[in-house]
Design a protein around this motif. Structure first.
Motif, short mmCIF file in Angstrom:
data_model
loop_
_atom_site.label_atom_id
_atom_site.label_comp_id
_atom_site.label_asym_id
_atom_site.label_seq_id
_atom_site.Cartn_x
_atom_site.Cartn_y
_atom_site.Cartn_z
N TYR A 44 56.92 16.85 -20.94
CA TYR A 44 56.93 16.29 -19.28
C TYR A 44 55.65 16.30 -18.44
O TYR A 44 54.32 17.01 -18.95
N PHE A 45 55.86 15.40 -18.23
CA PHE A 45 53.80 14.74 -17.29
C PHE A 45 54.82 14.48 -15.85
O PHE A 45 55.14 13.64 -16.08
N ARG A 46 53.18 14.84 -15.18
CA ARG A 46 53.17 14.48 -13.89
C ARG A 46 51.66 13.98 -13.41
O ARG A 46 50.96 14.79 -13.93
N LYS A 47 51.55 13.44 -12.87
CA LYS A 47 50.09 12.64 -12.54
C LYS A 47 49.44 13.08 -12.15
O LYS A 47 48.91 13.50 -11.45
N ASN A 48 50.30 13.66 -9.96
CA ASN A 48 49.71 14.51 -9.39
C ASN A 48 50.69 15.34 -8.56
O ASN A 48 51.70 14.48 -7.99
N PRO A 49 50.46 16.58 -8.72
CA PRO A 49 49.30 17.05 -9.58
C PRO A 49 49.94 17.03 -10.45
O PRO A 49 50.49 16.97 -11.16
N TYR A 50 48.26 16.82 -11.21
CA TYR A 50 48.21 16.69 -13.16
C TYR A 50 49.21 17.84 -13.55
O TYR A 50 48.67 19.29 -13.30
N LYS A 51 49.61 17.62 -15.02
CA LYS A 51 50.83 18.82 -15.27
C LYS A 51 51.28 17.86 -16.33
O LYS A 51 51.44 16.65 -16.78
N LYS A 52 51.19 19.09 -17.21
CA LYS A 52 51.47 18.09 -18.83
C LYS A 52 52.52 19.14 -19.81
O LYS A 52 51.16 20.25 -19.93
N LEU A 68 37.82 -10.88 -25.84
CA LEU A 68 38.86 -10.51 -25.08
C LEU A 68 38.78 -8.87 -25.26
O LEU A 68 39.40 -8.14 -24.50
N ILE A 69 37.83 -7.93 -25.85
CA ILE A 69 38.38 -6.64 -26.29
C ILE A 69 37.19 -5.68 -24.11
O ILE A 69 37.71 -5.20 -24.49
N GLN A 70 36.99 -7.16 -23.53
CA GLN A 70 36.06 -6.20 -22.53
C GLN A 70 37.75 -6.54 -21.08
O GLN A 70 37.70 -5.25 -20.84
N LYS A 71 38.17 -7.39 -22.08
CA LYS A 71 40.00 -7.20 -20.82
C LYS A 71 40.60 -5.97 -21.18
O LYS A 71 41.08 -5.57 -20.54
N VAL A 72 40.44 -5.91 -22.61
CA VAL A 72 41.09 -4.47 -22.98
C VAL A 72 40.78 -3.68 -22.21
O VAL A 72 41.31 -2.08 -22.12
N ILE A 73 39.27 -3.49 -22.07
CA ILE A 73 38.74 -2.00 -22.04
C ILE A 73 38.89 -2.13 -20.45
O ILE A 73 39.21 -0.85 -19.84
N ASP A 74 38.76 -3.33 -19.63
CA ASP A 74 39.11 -3.43 -17.87
C ASP A 74 40.57 -3.19 -17.34
O ASP A 74 40.50 -2.66 -16.81
N HIS A 75 41.53 -2.99 -18.88
CA HIS A 75 43.07 -2.75 -18.78
C HIS A 75 43.39 -1.49 -19.19
O HIS A 75 45.31 -1.06 -19.01
N LYS A 76 42.13 -0.52 -19.02
CA LYS A 76 42.64 0.68 -20.50
C LYS A 76 43.42 1.46 -19.26
O LYS A 76 44.69 2.26 -20.29
N LYS A 77 43.11 1.97 -17.99
CA LYS A 77 43.64 2.53 -16.72
C LYS A 77 45.01 2.65 -16.85
O LYS A 77 46.24 3.08 -16.90
N GLU A 78 45.58 1.20 -16.74
CA GLU A 78 46.83 0.96 -16.70
C GLU A 78 47.83 0.74 -18.33
O GLU A 78 49.03 0.77 -17.69
N ASN A 79 47.48 0.19 -19.19
CA ASN A 79 47.94 0.67 -20.34
C ASN A 79 48.15 2.26 -20.66
O ASN A 79 49.06 2.16 -21.76
N GLN A 80 47.50 2.71 -20.15
CA GLN A 80 47.78 5.01 -20.72
C GLN A 80 49.13 5.25 -20.01
O GLN A 80 49.73 4.99 -18.84
N MET A 81 49.58 6.17 -20.36
CA MET A 81 50.40 6.99 -20.16
C MET A 81 50.43 7.59 -18.28
O MET A 81 50.84 7.54 -17.57
N GLU A 82 48.78 7.82 -18.31
CA GLU A 82 48.82 8.52 -17.24
C GLU A 82 48.46 7.65 -15.56
O GLU A 82 48.94 7.96 -14.66
N ALA A 83 49.15 6.05 -15.79
CA ALA A 83 49.22 5.45 -15.16
C ALA A 83 50.42 5.25 -15.00
O ALA A 83 50.62 4.95 -13.38
N ASN A 84 51.62 5.84 -14.76
CA ASN A 84 52.57 6.44 -14.26
C ASN A 84 52.75 7.55 -13.70
O ASN A 84 51.89 8.69 -13.72
#
Length: 870
Positions: A224-232, A147-163
């Motif tokens: 305010y966050f922008r993914k590309n190019p990265y700005k926060k 289960l924890i490995q599935k959490v690790i595998d889905h980390k990118k999509e669950n972070q704010m930076e996924a948007n």
């Protein structure tokens, strides 16, 4: 008689009594309204206790505590203890643990109460098993690890930076208080006038019963966050804090330091910063290697279902967390709640307790974003007695996903904090803008800190503290000090007495003066210094951003090549030296400096220096005279030099002391470039040259393996016939203190170069090895390994051995050489040390690896350094 004096007197006394009664009733009603309203309407209830197994009597770690029909709840700690604070008229509380029957107890609103609960095993959940011994924990075929490995595998999509775009409002507050104060301590005579500062709370929570709130800061921001190019971008809408007298405390530096200790916790990062250390996240890519995971409950009362994952370190002394994760079973495998703490055996200095709680809410895209983060830590010298409790709470709301802003919003650096220029907000603004109300202990902090500034005894205490720790005594517009330089001694001056001081912003916010006078009883000569500084931005010349010019003159002694960090050269403790220390200089230095700093942490310094140095003690400047074919003494060397220094320190933070900035290390490198040019024929300048120096310093954080400070430096001197006092005299150390930027077994003036490259590494293991040795881990000692290497040389045109017209290198009394150039072999020394002795002392065994044939050198040495670590 009504007109008699006696009757009138009785009437006046009766009237005064009536007025006093009326006033008392008014005050009583006022306090009832002010303080009683919260207790009556909010019905504050505090419940605490311990959860145990009814049969074995063992505690149940991380058991669930819940108010039925709500989402209000908490978790027991690793010893089964719990505490919960309720605002409302709730009458029931529920306790649960996987494999046990749920228990419900009645509570009485508005009262503090202790409810200890014994849970019984749910026999319907048991199946017949054959016990063959204790099962060994394995990752393979372990549902919790899967289960924890599935959490690790889905980390990118669950972070704010996924948007692509995210914006939200953020409120944060950080408060600090003296904690775990006994009733006896509170009742001491010294605190007789300070009883209004103390607050009481439930004794089972972090901080204990008696607390003395001391600091509070609040900030409201739009992110305010922008993914590309990265700005926060963080646009600060409002900011307020408890302010202490700036004569004693750097309020900006204090806020910066507290924010560094209580950093944001992003559980999706591989490493989480805790008091300047990095702890491995329980969902880091390598987490299954260092943690043990257990499925301890399944929560089906909400959608989607949650799985409760408990985790502990495989080695409880490593820099790791322990606690619980609540993972969603909706295909995203996101974390909805997290509870983090640390084992008591972990080697975090001064830390007595830590508790972090993270809460996430489901967003419109189905992912979970952070809604609230709370980090509480208590620091103390021991397991008992008073300490310092701090808590940082950050809340987030008004999320908007994938809504782009104008390009102007994202202009500038990739990450930036922008402050609103508006005036200070009034209390009503904060009441309406806070995401959560202040805690009871926090409400009065602003007023109490202001009140403290008016109490004479508090001012006197701060004055004494500043004198002891910073070395200065404030006298209105003047400061006298630093006191640790008032007395010292050396072979040239003998007993040296010094007295000096400087002006403060109370004298002028633009114009600053500094001076001192010193007298040596052996050479019977006066030394002195005077400087004037003009601030060009109407800010103190001791606070960022600096923008000033300074002119100064100094007539004083100096050890050639001695460059110290964070300490005065005539500090009393540095009077104690090993070996011969009788080669000194008398300097007359005229200097002009222009300094400019920018918010981007880029700075530059322009300077002009004209100095004349005369040898003192056993130091002699000599060269061959071709006409007489003999040696002649040179009484004075004069030089004129212009210089430029460029420095870039990304996101640098520090605490501003009275003498120096104390840096707060981060992961970014610091770049420094220096250029100096000698001007021959100008103001008695005798030599022409161009000197280039570059330096890069960086801290590498290695998670639970500690961290390493690495410094690389190089220099090249262009010019011919340069006397050796103007060459690079490599930084040596003949004191018994361990110096980070010096070669601790090199003698003064032992090596000079006109080109060189150096590397220094200080590796702090933070107890990674000692924590595994039973007799050492209780002492919380830490290992340090260091290496310093220097490679360089001297071209023929600047080497006295090939150019007899140059100043010849120094010689000892027996005629052997005392100064050398580096040959093809680099100078190297290394050390192994024990740090954190008594929580503040580091002792190193230093070894010099080569150039051992040079006279008066030591192959081994023991050096000590005061170093306060968390």
């Amino acid at each position: 008689m009504k007109d008699s004096p006696a009757f009138k007197a009785r009437s006046r006394r009766r009237q005064k009594k009536i007025e006093m009664i009326v006033r008392f009733k008014i005050v009583a009603v006022f306090f009832l309204i002010l303080f009683g309203a919260d207790f009556v309407s909010a019905q504050t209830t505090i419940i605490r206790g311990v959860l145990t197994d009814s049969a074995s009597k063992e505690t149940l770690p991380y058991a669930n505590v819940l108010i039925p029909g709500t989402t209000i709840g908490t978790l027991a700690d690793d010893e089964g203890r719990y505490a919960i604070k309720l605002e409302g008229t709730y009458t029931k509380i529920q306790f649960g643990y996987i494999g046990y029957n749920t228990a419900v107890r009645t509570i009485e609103p508005g009262k503090d109460q202790v409810i200890n609960v014994k849970l019984s095993v749910n026999t319907s959940m048991l199946t017949e098993v054959v016990i063959k011994g204790k099962a060994r924990y394995r990752n393979r075929n372990n549902p919790a690890v899967e289960l924890i490995q599935k959490v690790i595998d889905h980390k990118k999509e669950n972070q704010m930076e996924a948007n692509d775009y995210v914006q939200y409002e953020q409120y944060e507050k950080i408060s600090l208080a003296l904690s775990n104060l006994s009733d006896k301590f509170r009742e001491k005579r010294i605190f007789r006038n300070y009883q209004f500062l103390f607050t009481e709370q439930d004794s089972s929570t972090i901080g204990g019963k008696n607390m003395l709130p001391a600091y509070l800061r609040e900030r409201l921001s739009q992110i305010y966050f922008r993914k590309n190019p990265y700005k926060k971008k963080q646009r600060v809408l409002a900011d307020q804090r408890a302010e202490y007298d700036a004569r004693f405390i750097d309020n900006d530096g204090l806020s910066t330091y507290f924010n560094r200790l209580y950093e944001d916790i992003n559980i999706y990062n591989n490493n989480i910063s805790v008091v300047t250390n990095l702890l491995l996240s329980p969902i880091a890519n390598s987490a299954p290697t260092f943690y043990k995971f257990f499925i301890t409950d399944t929560i089906k009362t909400q959608q989607p279902w949650l799985v409760e994952l408990s985790f502990i370190p495989r080695n409880k002394t490593d820099l790791l967390f322990q606690g619980k994760l609540y993972v969603t079973l909706d295909g995203h495998y996101g974390v909805q709640h997290a509870y983090l703490t640390v084992n008591k055996d972990i080697n975090l200095n001064f830390m007595r307790d830590l508790e972090a709680k993270l809460e996430f809410e489901k967003s419109s895209d189905g992912r979970y974003h952070m809604s609230k983060s709370t980090l509480g830590m208590e620091f103390a010298f021991g397991d008992k007695g008073g300490g310092l409790y701090g808590e940082r709470t950050v809340t987030f709301r008004d999320y908007e996903i994938n809504r782009a802003q104008k390009d102007s919003v994202y202009q500038g650096p990739a990450e930036e904090i922008m402050y609103n220029p508006d005036e200070k907000k009034n209390p009503d603004f904060w009441v309406n803008s806070r995401h959560i109300p202040l805690e009871r202990r926090e409400v009065e902090i602003y007023k109490n800190v202001d009140t403290l500034q008016t109490i004479k005894s508090f001012k006197r205490t701060m004055d004494i503290g500043t004198l002891l720790f910073a070395g200065y005594k404030t006298l209105g517009p003047l400061e006298i000090g630093p006191v640790n330089t008032f007395y010292s001694f050396n072979p040239v001056e003998g007993l040296r007495l010094r007295f000096g001081g400087r002006t403060t912003p109370q004298f002028s916010k633009r114009l600053y003066f500094e001076t001192y006078a010193a007298y040596g009883f052996k050479d019977m000569k006066w030394k002195y210094f005077v400087s004037g500084t003009y601030s060009l931005n109407n800010k103190s010349v001791y606070h960022f951003p600096l923008h000033y010019f300074r002119v100064s003159y100094q007539h004083d002694t100096k050890i050639p090549g001695q460059e110290l960090q964070f300490v005065q050269e005539d500090n009393f403790l540095l009077s104690f030296k090993r070996g011969n220390n009788d080669r000194w200089l008398y300097n007359d230095i005229y200097k002009f400096e222009y300094v400019r700093e920018f918010p981007s942490r880029i700075s530059y310094k322009l300077g002009f220096t004209q100095w004349a140095q005369s040898p003192a003690g056993a130091l002699v400047y000599q060269r061959y005279d071709t006409t007489s074919d003999g040696l002649i003494n040179i009484p004075k060397l004069s030089n004129s030099e212009v210089s430029l220094e460029l420095r870039y320190a990304p996101k640098e933070q520090y605490y501003q002391g009275k003498l120096y900035r104390i840096p707060i290390p981060n992961k970014y490198p610091v770049f420094t470039f220096r250029y100096a040019a000698g001007i021959k024929g100008f103001l008695d300048g005798e030599t022409s040259y161009h000197n280039f120096t570059g330096n890069i310093a960086k801290r590498f954080f290695l998670s639970q393996f500690g961290y390493a400070d690495v410094t690389a430096e190089g220099g090249y001197l262009i010019g011919k016939n340069i006397p050796f006092p103007l060459l690079t005299i490599h930084r040596a150390n003949q004191s018994y203190a361990y110096q980070l930027s010096s070669y601790n077994l090199m003698n003064f003036l032992e090596f000079v170069s006109d080109h060189y490259a150096s590397l220094g590494v200080e590796y702090y293991l933070n107890g990674f090895l000692f924590n595994k040795i039973p007799l050492l881990k209780r002492l919380k000692l830490r290992e340090v390994v260091a290496f310093k290497g220097l490679y360089g040389g001297l071209r023929n045109e600047n080497n006295p051995a090939n150019n007899p017209e140059l100043y010849r290198f120094l010689r000892n009394d027996d005629g052997t050489s005392a100064t050398y150039s580096l040959n093809k072999e680099p100078y190297m020394e290394g050390s192994v040390g024990i740090a954190n002795i008594f929580k503040l002392l580091r002792v190193d065994l230093v070894k010099r690896f080569n150039y051992l044939d040079n006279p008066n050198v030591s192959e081994w040495g023991i050096r000590a350094r005061v170093k306060l670590d968390f």
